[in-house]
Write a protein that holds these residues in place. Structure first.
Motif, PDB file in Angstrom:
ATOM      1  N   ILE A  63       1.134  -0.773  -0.120  1.00  0.00           N
ATOM      2  CA  ILE A  63       0.149  -0.212   0.123  1.00  0.00           C
ATOM      3  C   ILE A  63       1.009   1.196   0.268  1.00  0.00           C
ATOM      4  N   PHE A  64       1.723   1.465   1.040  1.00  0.00           N
ATOM      5  CA  PHE A  64       2.890   2.144   1.120  1.00  0.00           C
ATOM      6  C   PHE A  64       3.384   2.237  -0.800  1.00  0.00           C
ATOM      7  N   ALA A  65       4.066   1.407  -1.079  1.00  0.00           N
ATOM      8  CA  ALA A  65       4.269   1.687  -2.482  1.00  0.00           C
ATOM      9  C   ALA A  65       3.603   2.356  -3.753  1.00  0.00           C
ATOM     10  N   LEU A  66       1.534   1.482  -3.893  1.00  0.00           N
ATOM     11  CA  LEU A  66       1.288   1.994  -4.459  1.00  0.00           C
ATOM     12  C   LEU A  66       0.961   3.892  -4.178  1.00  0.00           C
ATOM     13  N   GLY A  67       0.597   3.933  -3.091  1.00  0.00           N
ATOM     14  CA  GLY A  67       0.671   5.607  -2.495  1.00  0.00           C
ATOM     15  C   GLY A  67       2.044   6.612  -2.596  1.00  0.00           C
ATOM     16  N   SER A  68       2.944   5.970  -2.704  1.00  0.00           N
ATOM     17  CA  SER A  68       4.259   6.611  -2.964  1.00  0.00           C
ATOM     18  C   SER A  68       4.519   6.814  -4.865  1.00  0.00           C
ATOM     19  N   TYR A  69       3.514   5.512  -5.517  1.00  0.00           N
ATOM     20  CA  TYR A  69       4.276   5.783  -6.804  1.00  0.00           C
ATOM     21  C   TYR A  69       2.671   6.594  -6.977  1.00  0.00           C
ATOM     22  N   VAL A  70       1.441   7.045  -6.609  1.00  0.00           N
ATOM     23  CA  VAL A  70       0.845   8.223  -6.565  1.00  0.00           C
ATOM     24  C   VAL A  70       0.842   9.327  -6.548  1.00  0.00           C
ATOM     25  N   GLY A  71       1.859   9.397  -5.881  1.00  0.00           N
ATOM     26  CA  GLY A  71       2.292  10.393  -5.345  1.00  0.00           C
ATOM     27  C   GLY A  71       3.901  10.908  -6.186  1.00  0.00           C
ATOM     28  N   GLU A  72       4.425  10.039  -6.196  1.00  0.00           N
ATOM     29  CA  GLU A  72       5.590  11.071  -7.207  1.00  0.00           C
ATOM     30  C   GLU A  72       4.993  10.537  -8.916  1.00  0.00           C
ATOM     31  N   THR A  73       3.500  10.180  -9.276  1.00  0.00           N
ATOM     32  CA  THR A  73       2.984  10.508 -10.324  1.00  0.00           C
ATOM     33  C   THR A  73       2.506  12.723 -10.077  1.00  0.00           C
ATOM     34  N   SER A 106      -2.551  17.271  -0.606  1.00  0.00           N
ATOM     35  CA  SER A 106      -3.050  15.913  -0.654  1.00  0.00           C
ATOM     36  C   SER A 106      -2.136  14.933   0.365  1.00  0.00           C
ATOM     37  N   TRP A 107      -3.543  12.992   0.099  1.00  0.00           N
ATOM     38  CA  TRP A 107      -2.526  12.248   1.052  1.00  0.00           C
ATOM     39  C   TRP A 107      -2.659  10.903   0.582  1.00  0.00           C
ATOM     40  N   PRO A 108      -1.086  11.039  -0.555  1.00  0.00           N
ATOM     41  CA  PRO A 108      -1.925  10.003  -0.966  1.00  0.00           C
ATOM     42  C   PRO A 108      -2.073   8.353  -0.682  1.00  0.00           C
ATOM     43  N   VAL A 109      -0.883   8.359   0.332  1.00  0.00           N
ATOM     44  CA  VAL A 109      -1.515   6.614   0.751  1.00  0.00           C
ATOM     45  C   VAL A 109      -3.355   6.579   1.447  1.00  0.00           C
ATOM     46  N   VAL A 110      -3.444   7.475   1.938  1.00  0.00           N
ATOM     47  CA  VAL A 110      -4.595   7.392   1.993  1.00  0.00           C
ATOM     48  C   VAL A 110      -5.705   7.759   1.453  1.00  0.00           C
ATOM     49  N   LYS A 111      -5.330   7.637   0.389  1.00  0.00           N
ATOM     50  CA  LYS A 111      -6.365   8.004  -0.647  1.00  0.00           C
ATOM     51  C   LYS A 111      -5.970   6.447  -0.777  1.00  0.00           C
ATOM     52  N   VAL A 112      -5.090   5.983  -1.142  1.00  0.00           N
ATOM     53  CA  VAL A 112      -4.934   4.644  -1.419  1.00  0.00           C
ATOM     54  C   VAL A 112      -5.618   3.478  -0.692  1.00  0.00           C
TER      55      VAL A 112
END
Length: 138
Positions: A63-73, A106-112
């Motif tokens: 989940i952290f990896a998904l949120g990290s990717y969303v944020g990096e995008t 914004s909070w990408p990990v929370v959103k994931v």
């Protein structure tokens, strides 16, 4: 000692490599977030990882990896945006955030996590698309 900033980069890069092995290409484009939405739809049933699926182990790290990717995008599509991290926070992996120069947070990990729990009503593509467009227009 690793920092959240370094963990974000390495987790995002890990996700790209892992999905490339599955013939799913991530390229930090806003459209690539649709692939993340599809992946979540395929791998979770009502917020629960499918048995023996991609998320059946090490769920927190993934989940952290998904949120990290969303944020990096978001960052790659709005260069004025930066990570907000606190290495002393026990829940720092979840509470990492993004701050744009127009004050948007914004909070990408929370959103994931919400996306996994709530399904399409919290889809990531719309979230990223809105943030990128809102940040670019200010």
């Amino acid at each position: 000692m690793a920092t959240l900033q370094k963990d974000i980069k390495s987790s995002s890069e890990w996700l790209i490599r892992a999905l490339n092995e599955l013939k799913k290409k991530l390229d930090y484009s806003v459209d690539s977030i649709k692939l993340i939405d599809t992946l979540i739809d395929e791998q979770f049933i009502e917020g629960i990882p499918k048995k023996n699926g991609l998320f059946s182990n090490n769920l927190g790290g993934k989940i952290f990896a998904l949120g990290s990717y969303v944020g990096e995008t978001i960052i790659k599509n709005t260069p004025s945006t930066t990570w907000i991290t606190d290495d002393s926070d026990e829940k720092g992996e979840v509470s990492i955030g993004l701050l744009s120069d127009n004050g948007l947070i914004s909070w990408p990990v929370v959103k994931v996590i919400k996306r996994i729990k709530n399904g399409q009503e919290d889809n990531l593509y719309s979230y990223v698309h809105i943030i990128v467009n809102e940040t670019a227009s200010k």
